[in-house]
Design a protein around this motif. Sequence first.
Motif, short mmCIF file in Angstrom:
data_model
loop_
_atom_site.label_atom_id
_atom_site.label_comp_id
_atom_site.label_asym_id
_atom_site.label_seq_id
_atom_site.Cartn_x
_atom_site.Cartn_y
_atom_site.Cartn_z
N HIS A 120 0.87 -1.18 0.00
CA HIS A 120 0.00 0.00 0.00
C HIS A 120 0.91 1.23 0.00
CE1 HIS A 120 -2.97 2.80 1.88
NE2 HIS A 120 -3.89 1.97 1.40
N ASN A 121 0.35 2.37 -0.37
CA ASN A 121 1.14 3.60 -0.33
C ASN A 121 1.55 4.00 1.09
OD1 ASN A 121 1.66 4.28 -2.94
ND2 ASN A 121 -0.13 5.61 -3.20
N SER A 122 0.91 3.42 2.09
CA SER A 122 1.31 3.71 3.47
C SER A 122 2.69 3.13 3.78
CB SER A 122 0.27 3.18 4.46
OG SER A 122 0.04 1.82 4.23
N VAL A 123 3.17 2.24 2.92
CA VAL A 123 4.55 1.75 3.02
C VAL A 123 5.41 2.39 1.94
CG1 VAL A 123 6.02 -0.29 2.63
CG2 VAL A 123 4.05 -0.44 4.17
N MET A 124 4.89 2.43 0.71
CA MET A 124 5.71 2.90 -0.42
C MET A 124 6.08 4.39 -0.27
SD MET A 124 6.07 0.07 -1.89
CE MET A 124 7.22 0.67 -3.10
N ARG A 125 5.13 5.18 0.18
CA ARG A 125 5.43 6.63 0.27
C ARG A 125 6.43 6.96 1.37
NH1 ARG A 125 -0.43 9.45 -1.31
NH2 ARG A 125 -0.17 9.14 -3.55
N PRO A 126 6.30 6.39 2.57
CA PRO A 126 7.37 6.62 3.56
C PRO A 126 8.73 6.13 3.07
CG PRO A 126 5.45 5.68 4.64
CD PRO A 126 5.17 5.66 3.16
N LEU A 127 8.76 4.98 2.38
CA LEU A 127 10.04 4.47 1.88
C LEU A 127 10.63 5.41 0.83
CD1 LEU A 127 9.53 0.59 1.57
CD2 LEU A 127 10.82 1.86 3.29
N GLU A 128 9.79 5.90 -0.05
CA GLU A 128 10.28 6.82 -1.08
C GLU A 128 10.77 8.13 -0.44
OE1 GLU A 128 10.95 6.03 -4.07
OE2 GLU A 128 11.43 8.05 -4.80
N PHE A 129 10.04 8.58 0.57
CA PHE A 129 10.47 9.78 1.32
C PHE A 129 11.84 9.54 1.95
CE2 PHE A 129 10.88 11.74 5.52
CZ PHE A 129 10.81 13.08 5.20
N LEU A 130 11.99 8.37 2.59
CA LEU A 130 13.25 8.06 3.26
C LEU A 130 14.40 7.93 2.25
CD1 LEU A 130 11.89 5.53 5.89
CD2 LEU A 130 13.04 7.69 6.40
N HIS A 131 14.08 7.42 1.09
CA HIS A 131 15.08 7.29 0.03
C HIS A 131 15.57 8.67 -0.40
CE1 HIS A 131 17.13 5.99 -3.52
NE2 HIS A 131 16.31 6.65 -4.32
N ARG A 132 14.62 9.58 -0.60
CA ARG A 132 14.99 10.92 -1.09
C ARG A 132 15.60 11.80 -0.01
NH1 ARG A 132 10.86 12.57 -5.75
NH2 ARG A 132 10.39 10.48 -6.53
N GLN A 133 15.09 11.66 1.21
CA GLN A 133 15.51 12.58 2.27
C GLN A 133 16.64 12.07 3.13
OE1 GLN A 133 14.15 15.73 2.85
NE2 GLN A 133 13.04 15.47 0.95
#
Lengths: 379, 82
Positions: free
Chosen positions: A97-110
Amino acid sequence: MIYLDNAATSFPKPSETLQFLNDFVTGIGGNPGRSGHTLSLEAARIIFNVREKLTSFIGMEDSERLIFTQNGTESLNMALLGLLRENDHVVTTSMEHNSVMRPLEFLHRQRGVSYTTVQCSTEGFLDMDDLVRSMRKNTKAVVINHGSNMTGAIQPIELIKDLIGDTLLIVDACQTIGSVPIDMGSANIDILCFSCHKSLFSIQGVGAIYVRREIDLTPLKFGGTGSKSESIEHPSLMPDKYECGTPNTPGIASLLGGLTFIENEGLEKITKKKGALRDMLVKGLRDIEEVVVYGHGASRSQSHLAVISFNIVNKLSSETGYELNKRSIYTRVGLHCSPVAHQTMGTFPKGTVRVAPGYLTEEGDVGSFLGAVREIAER
Amino acid sequence: MQKDKTIFILFHTIHDVLRMEKILKKQEIIHELVPVPRNLSSDCGMCIKLDDDVEKIRHHLENFEVERSFSFDGGTYEPIDL
């Protein structure tokens, strides 16, 4: 009215949910643990009782390690943002779900966290060889959706933990908790994240996370806890470390009603009934020539939740959903906040219609739904 | 500890206060939950006031992180180790 969107939130709720909610709002109403008076203390006692009951429900003992959140998304954010640091690697799946993908993508970028998304089958199952191959020396955690909100596929959590060894296992149990038994102890799950307003029958606005001993997450929020008020330093002891500000006590009280209902009915009976509704839906939909059901292969029927995605050939999912809605049948259409899962199923970007019965759904409702789909398909 | 003195046990969290309350209720040990006396702490929380023999709960305290405890003789609060 036929409500078949229980994967989003359960409706209706059992009378116990409303009873406990009403008792709190009309008879107690205090801010838990914030004052020395009886109503504040009674509110704190309710939260304590729910915390103990829910901890026991997931097979654990240290109830102070069970933290209430607003929803499953907040729990997953707490786990991922609280755990992962620069140069950490995470393994996840293409059914998240995006509740996992979006935090991971945020962590990747930030934060410079890297992650590998292991491709699942179109049914939504994870290949264990692919999982093992994706592990690296710096893999800090595997985060996995226990039961898919798209195909209902249930991943073999115990086997996964056996394969990844000491790497932390973070499980998104939003769809599975209250539908199938979850024992964190025997499954060796390290962090369990879930919502409580789905199959645990609280009202909306309640989620939880259980963090095993030896795992320290950096809190996402800091503030008033009713404890250590003389200090401007945030408390380090659980549960206060992760719970600050006024909690959703009415929602948590309603959860006590939901858990009481589940206890009285018996989880086995709930699992069985939902399995029967699932089988009826899958068979009924497959019997309609113009319908394509995603996942739910016959041989794997025991490893699927009562969550079914389908489309009518030559109709948009939105058209089907619109037609059903006109008949007062409520499903969910589109991408269900899960673009990667739809890519896995081959249904991106068009999406699907998702039908998710609940324990309180009647067989007759499923029959009426199937009749409506047939009528829409044959028009 | 003398029985004629009241014991105040302070915990770090309301969760632990209620965890102790559960034990005390189960064992029918006379107690009360009261606001932490302001001369002991500026905390706005609750603590356990024990009107029974503290020996009855000593072994349970091993599973708790007690913040502080006091013996009260009606006039002064004496810090004690439990």
